[in-house]
Design a protein around this motif. Structure first.
Motif, PDB file in Angstrom:
ATOM      1  N   ASP A  30      19.317  40.530   2.833  1.00 44.39           N
ATOM      2  CA  ASP A  30      18.120  40.927   3.467  1.00 44.39           C
ATOM      3  C   ASP A  30      16.713  40.264   2.860  1.00 44.39           C
ATOM      4  N   ARG A  31      16.717  39.974   1.883  1.00 43.15           N
ATOM      5  CA  ARG A  31      15.771  39.086   1.218  1.00 43.15           C
ATOM      6  C   ARG A  31      15.529  37.983   2.012  1.00 43.15           C
ATOM      7  N   ILE A  32      16.806  37.180   2.225  1.00 42.57           N
ATOM      8  CA  ILE A  32      16.913  35.667   2.826  1.00 42.57           C
ATOM      9  C   ILE A  32      16.459  35.969   4.160  1.00 42.57           C
ATOM     10  N   ARG A  33      16.882  37.068   4.840  1.00 39.79           N
ATOM     11  CA  ARG A  33      16.762  37.340   6.224  1.00 39.79           C
ATOM     12  C   ARG A  33      15.157  37.318   6.366  1.00 39.79           C
ATOM     13  N   ARG A  34      14.344  38.241   5.443  1.00 39.83           N
ATOM     14  CA  ARG A  34      13.192  38.332   5.574  1.00 39.83           C
ATOM     15  C   ARG A  34      12.335  37.012   5.520  1.00 39.83           C
ATOM     16  N   GLN A  35      12.764  36.129   4.572  1.00 37.38           N
ATOM     17  CA  GLN A  35      12.128  35.055   4.024  1.00 37.38           C
ATOM     18  C   GLN A  35      12.206  33.954   5.343  1.00 37.38           C
ATOM     19  N   THR A  36      13.341  34.037   5.888  1.00 34.44           N
ATOM     20  CA  THR A  36      13.698  33.262   7.109  1.00 34.44           C
ATOM     21  C   THR A  36      12.716  33.563   8.147  1.00 34.44           C
ATOM     22  N   ASP A  37      12.574  34.878   8.427  1.00 32.15           N
ATOM     23  CA  ASP A  37      11.698  35.456   9.671  1.00 32.15           C
ATOM     24  C   ASP A  37      10.247  35.006   9.322  1.00 32.15           C
ATOM     25  N   LEU A  38       9.838  35.181   8.069  1.00 32.36           N
ATOM     26  CA  LEU A  38       8.531  34.778   7.890  1.00 32.36           C
ATOM     27  C   LEU A  38       8.390  33.296   8.003  1.00 32.36           C
ATOM     28  N   ASP A  39       9.275  32.298   7.373  1.00 35.34           N
ATOM     29  CA  ASP A  39       9.154  30.889   7.585  1.00 35.34           C
ATOM     30  C   ASP A  39       9.193  30.497   9.206  1.00 35.34           C
ATOM     31  N   ALA A  40       9.926  31.218   9.957  1.00 40.22           N
ATOM     32  CA  ALA A  40       9.837  30.902  11.162  1.00 40.22           C
ATOM     33  C   ALA A  40       8.678  31.388  11.931  1.00 40.22           C
ATOM     34  N   LYS A  41       8.067  32.530  11.577  1.00 46.95           N
ATOM     35  CA  LYS A  41       6.693  32.654  12.226  1.00 46.95           C
ATOM     36  C   LYS A  41       5.673  31.921  11.745  1.00 46.95           C
ATOM     37  N   ARG A  42       5.592  31.363  10.502  1.00 43.69           N
ATOM     38  CA  ARG A  42       4.849  30.358  10.219  1.00 43.69           C
ATOM     39  C   ARG A  42       4.954  28.804  10.876  1.00 43.69           C
ATOM     40  N   GLU A  43       6.215  28.623  10.991  1.00 42.85           N
ATOM     41  CA  GLU A  43       6.459  27.478  11.986  1.00 42.85           C
ATOM     42  C   GLU A  43       5.913  27.636  13.316  1.00 42.85           C
ATOM     43  N   ALA A  44       6.026  28.938  13.850  1.00 47.36           N
ATOM     44  CA  ALA A  44       5.636  28.962  15.113  1.00 47.36           C
ATOM     45  C   ALA A  44       3.987  29.190  15.245  1.00 47.36           C
ATOM     46  N   ALA A  45       3.235  29.372  14.169  1.00 44.19           N
ATOM     47  CA  ALA A  45       1.996  29.447  14.305  1.00 44.19           C
ATOM     48  C   ALA A  45       1.330  28.221  14.289  1.00 44.19           C
ATOM     49  N   ARG A  46       2.058  27.095  13.674  1.00 40.30           N
ATOM     50  CA  ARG A  46       1.380  25.773  13.669  1.00 40.30           C
ATOM     51  C   ARG A  46       1.321  25.104  14.929  1.00 40.30           C
ATOM     52  N   PRO A  81       0.752  -1.243  -0.139  1.00 39.84           N
ATOM     53  CA  PRO A  81       0.020  -0.080   0.011  1.00 39.84           C
ATOM     54  C   PRO A  81       0.903   1.336  -0.177  1.00 39.84           C
ATOM     55  N   GLU A  82       0.553   2.274  -0.763  1.00 39.73           N
ATOM     56  CA  GLU A  82       1.290   3.480  -0.806  1.00 39.73           C
ATOM     57  C   GLU A  82       0.865   4.285   0.437  1.00 39.73           C
ATOM     58  N   PRO A  83       2.107   5.008   0.890  1.00 43.27           N
ATOM     59  CA  PRO A  83       2.014   5.731   2.052  1.00 43.27           C
ATOM     60  C   PRO A  83       1.001   7.070   1.773  1.00 43.27           C
ATOM     61  N   PRO A  84       0.511   7.361   3.034  1.00 44.18           N
ATOM     62  CA  PRO A  84      -0.373   8.705   2.471  1.00 44.18           C
ATOM     63  C   PRO A  84       0.498   9.995   2.105  1.00 44.18           C
ATOM     64  N   PRO A  85       0.045  10.710   1.006  1.00 45.39           N
ATOM     65  CA  PRO A  85       0.958  11.758   0.664  1.00 45.39           C
ATOM     66  C   PRO A  85       1.103  12.725   1.687  1.00 45.39           C
ATOM     67  N   ARG A  86       2.443  13.117   1.827  1.00 45.72           N
ATOM     68  CA  ARG A  86       2.733  14.076   2.805  1.00 45.72           C
ATOM     69  C   ARG A  86       2.729  15.614   2.239  1.00 45.72           C
ATOM     70  N   ARG A  87       2.431  16.575   3.075  1.00 45.45           N
ATOM     71  CA  ARG A  87       2.024  17.938   2.678  1.00 45.45           C
ATOM     72  C   ARG A  87       3.469  18.404   2.472  1.00 45.45           C
ATOM     73  N   ARG A  88       3.673  18.938   1.112  1.00 44.04           N
ATOM     74  CA  ARG A  88       5.046  19.605   0.873  1.00 44.04           C
ATOM     75  C   ARG A  88       5.042  21.060   1.444  1.00 44.04           C
ATOM     76  N   PRO A  89       6.136  21.516   1.852  1.00 49.72           N
ATOM     77  CA  PRO A  89       6.351  22.874   2.167  1.00 49.72           C
ATOM     78  C   PRO A  89       6.274  23.621   0.937  1.00 49.72           C
ATOM     79  N   ARG A  90       5.891  24.997   1.206  1.00 47.55           N
ATOM     80  CA  ARG A  90       5.906  26.044   0.168  1.00 47.55           C
ATOM     81  C   ARG A  90       7.120  26.435  -0.297  1.00 47.55           C
TER      82      ARG A  90
END
Length: 125
Positions: free
Chosen positions: A109-125, A12-21
């Motif tokens: 700066d773009r990487i820093r902003r993206q990392t901050d957004l990703d951290a906030k998203r992870e914290a909201a989960r 049986p196939e494993p259930p599909p995992r949610r891929r990160p954005r």
């Protein structure tokens, strides 16, 4: 199974995992771009400063008549070239800082902003 030539049943196939954005940070294309830009920048700055110093040493070793000739007012060419080492090094430092502000800081700066957004998203989960 009765016969060995019968097809094997599929597991049986494993259930599909949610891929990160977004891609993980280590695989991000901006990180690779930033690494390459830093690498080029370091090479240019290093080759500018060390290249001039190497030229000075080669002229001192293989062209002593050029280095002992006078430029103006009795100042030897070797002394003038030696004193020019300081402005050339300062120019290399200035070029390094200028290109970092213009090319590398926006990417970082773009990487820093993206990392901050990703951290906030992870914290909201």
């Amino acid at each position: 199974m009765t016969y060995p030539w019968q097809p094997q049943p599929r597991p049986p196939e494993p259930p599909p995992r949610r891929r990160p954005r977004h891609q993980p940070l280590g695989q991000h294309s901006d990180i690779r771009l930033l690494r390459g830009a830093y690498r080029r920048q370091r090479r240019v700055a290093t080759l500018t400063a060390l290249g001039y110093f190497t030229l000075f040493l080669l002229l001192s070793a293989f062209a002593p008549s050029l280095m002992t000739s006078t430029v103006s007012g009795g100042m030897p060419t070797g002394l003038l070239l030696g004193l020019l080492q300081v402005p050339v090094t300062c120019l290399a430092i200035w070029l390094y800082e200028h290109s970092a502000r213009r090319r590398l800081d926006p990417i970082a700066d773009r990487i820093r902003r993206q990392t901050d957004l990703d951290a906030k998203r992870e914290a909201a989960r």
